[in-house]
Design a protein around this motif. Structure first.
Motif, PDB file in Angstrom:
ATOM      1  N   ARG A 193       0.797  -1.226   0.000  1.00 17.92           N
ATOM      2  CA  ARG A 193       0.000   0.000   0.000  1.00 17.92           C
ATOM      3  C   ARG A 193       0.826   1.270   0.000  1.00 17.92           C
ATOM      4  O   ARG A 193       0.350   2.304  -0.432  1.00 17.92           O
ATOM      5  CB  ARG A 193      -0.961  -0.014   1.168  1.00 17.92           C
ATOM      6  N   THR A 228      -6.823   3.240   1.166  1.00 20.33           N
ATOM      7  CA  THR A 228      -5.813   3.743   2.093  1.00 20.33           C
ATOM      8  C   THR A 228      -5.564   5.236   1.900  1.00 20.33           C
ATOM      9  O   THR A 228      -5.501   5.985   2.867  1.00 20.33           O
ATOM     10  CB  THR A 228      -4.486   2.977   1.885  1.00 20.33           C
ATOM     11  N   PRO A 249      -3.431   6.699   6.271  1.00 24.65           N
ATOM     12  CA  PRO A 249      -4.093   5.450   5.907  1.00 24.65           C
ATOM     13  C   PRO A 249      -5.207   5.110   6.891  1.00 24.65           C
ATOM     14  O   PRO A 249      -5.051   5.280   8.092  1.00 24.65           O
ATOM     15  CB  PRO A 249      -2.984   4.413   5.954  1.00 24.65           C
ATOM     16  N   THR A 303      -6.408   1.963   6.945  1.00 19.68           N
ATOM     17  CA  THR A 303      -6.191   0.558   7.279  1.00 19.68           C
ATOM     18  C   THR A 303      -4.734   0.313   7.553  1.00 19.68           C
ATOM     19  O   THR A 303      -3.870   1.135   7.208  1.00 19.68           O
ATOM     20  CB  THR A 303      -6.639  -0.332   6.100  1.00 19.68           C
ATOM     21  N   VAL A 323      -1.064  -0.988   7.089  1.00 15.90           N
ATOM     22  CA  VAL A 323      -0.256  -1.134   5.889  1.00 15.90           C
ATOM     23  C   VAL A 323       0.513  -2.416   5.944  1.00 15.90           C
ATOM     24  O   VAL A 323       0.949  -2.890   6.909  1.00 15.90           O
ATOM     25  CB  VAL A 323       0.694   0.063   5.729  1.00 15.90           C
TER      26      VAL A 323
END
Length: 193
Positions: free
Chosen positions: A62, A111, A189, A191, A193
């Motif tokens: 990501r 993200t 982000p 979420t 990574v």
């Protein structure tokens, strides 16, 4: 606002996946009709392999994916400029490439919504600007008309991609306020990574 942002991000991803899969199935259906055989299989592989590779990269890496996709979008823009002067492919290559890039960008949008939204705007702008330049260059009776900017393969791809980009940009804008209040970067982000 964070919940609304998450919903917008996920909605953009689901709608992009449905749109990309439907659009590519439609386009590849023509490839299996017209050239058919081995050429159609090669064309399908030329579309599916980069789509799968970029989508997996966007899901698993990501932090790296936005940079890779930014380079891919830059190469896409260069391809479009070259295509203005040289007829590289006798097919709607710009809309197909836009579809290939859209899904991994939407995955990145889970993200980094602002970055993904901006990339998706550029992806949508490239075929539109290419067709607009052809319209200006060939403004006679034989060239495309003004209505061709929004109909045909280009318009069918550009308009939905702009709507999906707007969802991601709105999600990123909603994150700006609360993220700034907590001392986090604007495009933090959502979420792990």
């Amino acid at each position: 606002m964070r919940t609304v942002s998450v919903i917008l991000r996920r909605t953009a991803l689901v709608l992009t996946a449905v749109f990309v899969c439907g659009g590519l199935l439609f386009a590849l259906g023509y490839a299996f009709e017209d050239p058919g055989g081995g050429m159609a299989v090669l064309l399908a592989a030329a579309v599916v392999v980069p789509l799968a590779a970029l989508t997996v990269l966007a899901a698993l890496r990501r932090r790296l994916a936005p940079r890779v996709l930014a380079v891919a979008v830059g190469l896409y823009a260069v391809w479009a400029v070259i295509g203005l002067f040289v007829d590289l492919v006798d097919a709607p290559d710009l809309p197909i490439i836009a579809l290939v890039l859209a899904l991994p960008i939407a995955v990145v949008g889970l993200t980094y919504a602002l970055r993904a939204g901006a990339l998706l705007v550029v992806v949508a702008a490239v075929p539109f600007l290419s067709l607009a330049s052809i319209l200006v260059r060939e403004s006679g009776h034989e060239g495309p008309g003004l209505g061709d900017l929004f109909v045909g393969s280009t318009g069918v791809v550009v308009i939905p991609l702009l709507a999906l980009a707007a969802l991601l940009l709105l999600a990123g804008a909603l994150d700006r306020g609360p993220a700034a209040d907590h001392g986090l970067p604007a495009d933090q982000p959502l979420t792990k990574v």
